[in-house]
Design a protein around this motif. Structure first.
Motif, PDB file in Angstrom:
ATOM      1  N   GLY A  13       0.686  -0.952  -0.105  1.00 12.76           N
ATOM      2  CA  GLY A  13      -0.068   0.154   0.014  1.00 12.76           C
ATOM      3  C   GLY A  13       0.802   1.228   0.007  1.00 12.76           C
ATOM      4  O   GLY A  13       0.566   2.247  -0.603  1.00 12.76           O
ATOM      5  N   ARG A  14       1.986   1.383   0.697  1.00 18.77           N
ATOM      6  CA  ARG A  14       2.975   2.249   0.701  1.00 18.77           C
ATOM      7  C   ARG A  14       3.668   2.585  -0.575  1.00 18.77           C
ATOM      8  O   ARG A  14       4.275   3.707  -0.933  1.00 18.77           O
ATOM      9  N   ALA A  15       3.857   1.341  -1.443  1.00 16.06           N
ATOM     10  CA  ALA A  15       4.832   1.486  -2.631  1.00 16.06           C
ATOM     11  C   ALA A  15       4.166   1.832  -3.732  1.00 16.06           C
ATOM     12  O   ALA A  15       4.917   2.216  -4.687  1.00 16.06           O
ATOM     13  N   VAL A  16       2.979   2.041  -3.838  1.00 16.13           N
ATOM     14  CA  VAL A  16       2.364   2.254  -5.089  1.00 16.13           C
ATOM     15  C   VAL A  16       1.270   3.417  -4.973  1.00 16.13           C
ATOM     16  O   VAL A  16       0.776   3.958  -3.677  1.00 16.13           O
ATOM     17  N   PRO A  17       1.007   4.249  -5.911  1.00 11.45           N
ATOM     18  CA  PRO A  17       0.198   5.574  -5.818  1.00 11.45           C
ATOM     19  C   PRO A  17      -1.371   4.689  -5.706  1.00 11.45           C
ATOM     20  O   PRO A  17      -1.615   3.547  -5.975  1.00 11.45           O
ATOM     21  N   ALA A  18      -2.114   5.794  -5.204  1.00 13.46           N
ATOM     22  CA  ALA A  18      -3.667   5.315  -4.915  1.00 13.46           C
ATOM     23  C   ALA A  18      -4.318   4.627  -5.691  1.00 13.46           C
ATOM     24  O   ALA A  18      -5.018   3.661  -5.598  1.00 13.46           O
TER      25      ALA A  18
END
Length: 287
Positions: A13-18
């Motif tokens: 979740g932190r590694a990719v854009p929303a």
């Protein structure tokens, strides 16, 4: 627990854009499903070749591969917006949000169903006069088609309302279980059940965690997702334990199957009112 969804999907979740988050979570969940598909027959082959003790050591070495793989990860720094939440503040914010608890209770149902079926379905099929290998094949089919299901759920979650998708997933689980129990249990119907349940098996994971990320952001996603996943595991314990208790006392699984159907309907109702609207704190930051 330290290598499970709450940690892995927090990193994803932190590694990719929303806009790509739901899809990425679906891919990560599908990878775990492929492991289930591959390791069921693989473990059986290891036990037949080496015996259970040596097979367990081999599996331990495979798990140890996680350590060097994790060393290759680089966590993406999150942008700072002034003073960030403390863990206590994040917990209070989540615990005061009705959607958080609705998601957690719905996930409880998911855990109950998947562990009851995963643990007790082989014995149920033997009671229906099918070969013991049928149960292993059915669980392998669950793992195989779960790859498709989790990937598709992640893809759809980026385009449609994730809580609405969760509602339909739980309703479809109820329909699949009812049809399985209503029709004569044969090898063919067992395989169809494995395929159908596989498509719905852990499709809830990227949708549930994706909704948590949308509501509260990703900075504390592992912690908040971990709390929701704790409810999943409480349901998992109850599904595995209750199946055994009911069978010992009644000689069949009928009552637990019926409970699973009712819980599916309950989970569908719980997820329907959840809104994907971010909390006021995130709306203020966006503004």
């Amino acid at each position: 627990s330290g290598t499970s969804f709450s940690v892995i999907l927090g990193v994803v979740g932190r590694a990719v854009p929303a806009e790509k988050r739901s899809m990425a979570m679906g891919i990560a969940s599908a990878a775990g499903s492929f492991g289930q598909f591959a390791m069921l027959p693989g473990t059986l082959g290891l036990i037949e070749w080496l015996g259970w003790s040596a097979a367990l050591l081999v599996l331990g070495l495979l798990v140890a591969l996680i350590v060097p793989f994790v060393g290759m990860l680089r966590d993406r720094p999150l942008p700072s917006h002034g003073v960030e939440q403390t863990l206590g503040q994040a917990l209070r914010e989540a615990c005061s949000h009705s959607g958080f608890w609705l998601l957690a209770l719905g996930f409880f149902v998911c855990g109950f169903q998947v562990v009851f079926i995963g643990v007790h379905l082989p014995a149920y099929l033997v009671d229906q006069h099918l070969a013991a290998t049928t149960g292993t094949t059915v669980l392998a089919l669950v793992g195989l088609f779960n790859i498709v299901g989790t990937y598709t759920a992640g893809w759809l979650g980026g385009r449609m309302s994730k809580p609405r998708l969760l509602t339909w997933l739980y309703l479809l689980r109820a329909v699949v279980i009812v049809l399985f129990l209503w029709a004569p249990v044969t090898e063919f119907s067992a395989y169809l059940f494995g395929i159908a349940m596989g498509l719905l098996w852990l499709s809830t994971v990227p949708l549930t965690n994706g909704t948590v990320a949308t509501l509260f952001g990703v900075r504390n996603l592992s912690m908040l997702g971990g709390i929701v996943f704790l409810f999943h595991q409480l349901g998992a314990f109850l599904g595995g334990w209750l199946g055994g208790v009911v069978y010992d006392r009644t000689g069949n699984y009928d009552l637990v199957w019926q409970i699973s159907i009712l819980l599916s309907l309950l989970a569908a109702a719980l997820n329907w009112p959840v809104s994907e609207r971010p909390v006021a704190r995130l709306q203020a930051k966006a503004a």
